[in-house]
Structure formats: C-alpha cells, structure tokens
Design a protein around this motif. Structure first.
Motif, short mmCIF file in Angstrom:
data_model
loop_
_atom_site.label_atom_id
_atom_site.label_comp_id
_atom_site.label_asym_id
_atom_site.label_seq_id
_atom_site.Cartn_x
_atom_site.Cartn_y
_atom_site.Cartn_z
N ASP A 1 0.96 -1.19 -0.06
CA ASP A 1 -0.16 -0.06 0.03
C ASP A 1 0.81 1.36 -0.02
O ASP A 1 0.79 2.20 -0.80
N ASN B 1 -1.51 7.04 3.95
CA ASN B 1 -2.14 5.55 4.11
C ASN B 1 -2.64 5.50 5.32
O ASN B 1 -1.97 5.09 6.28
N TYR C 1 -7.08 1.74 8.28
CA TYR C 1 -8.40 1.27 7.34
C TYR C 1 -9.38 0.20 7.99
O TYR C 1 -10.04 -0.03 7.20
N VAL D 1 -4.08 5.99 -0.46
CA VAL D 1 -4.31 4.73 -0.80
C VAL D 1 -5.27 4.05 0.38
O VAL D 1 -5.30 4.17 1.48
N ILE D 2 -6.49 3.29 -0.27
CA ILE D 2 -7.38 2.96 0.47
C ILE D 2 -8.02 1.72 0.25
O ILE D 2 -8.02 1.26 -1.01
N PRO D 3 -8.71 0.79 1.01
CA PRO D 3 -9.24 -0.50 0.40
C PRO D 3 -10.55 -0.32 -0.05
O PRO D 3 -11.10 0.91 0.20
N SER D 4 -10.83 -0.84 -1.05
CA SER D 4 -11.92 -0.57 -1.96
C SER D 4 -13.34 -0.31 -1.20
O SER D 4 -13.91 0.63 -1.53
N ARG E 1 -14.17 3.23 -0.05
CA ARG E 1 -14.18 4.51 -1.28
C ARG E 1 -15.57 5.18 -0.83
O ARG E 1 -15.19 6.45 -0.89
N LYS F 1 -8.44 -4.61 -4.79
CA LYS F 1 -8.57 -4.67 -3.48
C LYS F 1 -8.31 -3.42 -2.74
O LYS F 1 -9.06 -3.13 -1.58
N ARG F 2 -7.60 -2.34 -3.61
CA ARG F 2 -7.16 -1.13 -3.12
C ARG F 2 -7.36 -0.13 -4.10
O ARG F 2 -7.35 -0.59 -5.13
N GLN F 3 -7.42 1.03 -3.62
CA GLN F 3 -7.76 2.16 -4.79
C GLN F 3 -6.74 3.19 -4.35
O GLN F 3 -6.52 3.68 -3.03
#
Length: 236
Positions: free
Chosen positions: A25, A113, A116, A159-162, A165, A194-196
C-alpha cells in the motif's frame, strides 16, 4: 525482505520499532502520488516508517517533505530512516496529532496511507490498533484537516481499501473536495480491486482520470504496470 529492514535503491527502511511494516500500500502511494515540478511542500500524514516521505523526496528532488505521526516509536524510527537517507536535509519528521497540527504555510501535496479498519475488532496491541484502525484518526477528521492544510491548487492522495471508497468520498464531498484521479488496483488480473489510489482537489477537474493497475500477472510475478511504477525503488 527482513522483518527489521527493507532495502530500496536509494535508501533503507528500518522497521523493527513500527507497528506497520513496509508493504504494498505505502509503496504504491509513494510511487503514484502526483506533485508539481520544482519547489513544493509535501505533508505525509501518519508517516510510520517514513517510507512514503522518503519516496516522495526521491521522486521530487526540489521538494520539502514533512512527515507526522502520533506514535512516538514510529517517529523515532522514521527519523532514523531519514537521517540515514540521501534526503535528510529535505525531510522533517514530527511527533504530531493531525487534529492539533498547524503550520506556517499550506502544502502543495498531502499524502496518506490512513488507518483502514472501521468498526472492526481492535487489535490488543495498542500500537497496532493506532496504526491500523480509525480510532485515533477517522476518515472525516483526516479529510477535514487535509482540506484545511492544503493550498487552493494542491492535491490530496490516499491509498484505501476498496470497501472504504464511499466513506472517503462522502467525507471529501462534505469538506469541499472533488475527485480528480483514481487507480483501481488488483492483486492479480482475475481478482476484484482490493485497494484504490485516489486523488482529490479543491476544484472540479475537466475530466476524471480512471485507470486500472495489476500488481502480479501470476503469483510472485510482478506485472509490467507494477514494475514500471516502482522501477526507481525496488532493487529487483
């Protein structure tokens, strides 16, 4: 990769004192986040080992980078990593709570980051809980403070987990941000993102840029996209 350190091309990241180790990440965000050419000020929120701050300093050689973290152990570790790097004169690591952080002038770029895990079972280790859960730093708090600290023409990259969002976008909209760039990152071609990687600005953009990235074509085989993105950092 050692549990104690990670060797990059131009710097080394010691991590034995940090709850969150070097991972995909942070590396993704450090290689993807945009910044203006020439002199600029960059803020890394929740700097941890200092990885993203070091990557941004490498990519943008005229930048001044400030990394802040609420965890004193992480701050001490990041300061050591910065001191041993070629960028020590341009990076400052500060023991700061974002909600109380202020600076004499705003930033051109803010990167983070963030924690999360939302509404999930907390880890019994206080240091890992602080780093991984939105207990000490909520998405709303992060976005609100970022808007306050960012220049009018600056950008915020995360950067985040989907699955987070929608929460992030809602908080950003309420604060006055507009989505400007998105990268949907898949671990392998057949998996869902998985991440965005997402970027916000204070004004609407003419066109929202949406791209897709794949980390591995097959297990343990990095994709051409990921190799190109990280080529200046990984040794092999």
């Amino acid at each position: 990769m050692s549990n104690e350190y990670f060797q990059f091309r131009q710097f080394i990241v010691h991590q034995q004192r940090c709850a969150m180790k070097v991972g995909t990440d942070g590396t993704l965000l450090g290689a993807w986040a945009a910044a203006p050419s020439g002199k600029c000020r960059i803020l890394d929120i929740g700097t941890g080992t200092g990885l993203i701050a070091l990557m941004m300093a490498q990519r943008f050689p005229e930048s001044e980078v400030i990394g802040i973290d609420i965890d004193p152990e992480a701050v001490a570790q990041a300061r050591e990593n910065v001191r041993l790097s070629p960028f020590s004169e341009r990076i400052t690591i500060s023991h700061q709570d974002l909600m109380k952080f202020d600076d004499t002038e705003c930033f051109d770029v803010i990167v983070s980051n963030p924690p999360y895990f939302v509404d999930s079972l907390e880890c019994p280790d206080d240091q890992r809980t602080m780093a991984r859960h939105t207990v000490s730093l909520t998405y709303d708090g992060l976005i609100h403070q970022a808007f306050r600290l960012l220049k009018d023409d600056g950008c915020l990259s995360l950067v985040i987990p989907s699955e987070s969002r929608s929460l992030i976008e809602s908080a950003a909209c309420l604060s006055g941000f507009f989505l400007s760039r998105v990268c949907l990152v898949k671990t392998t071609p057949k998996k869902q993102p998985k991440r965005q990687l997402i970027e916000f600005r204070k004004h609407p953009v003419n066109e929202l840029v949406i791209e897709e990235g794949i980390i591995e074509d097959t297990p343990n085989v990095r994709s051409a996209w990921y190799q190109q993105l990280t080529k200046d950092f990984y040794i092999k």
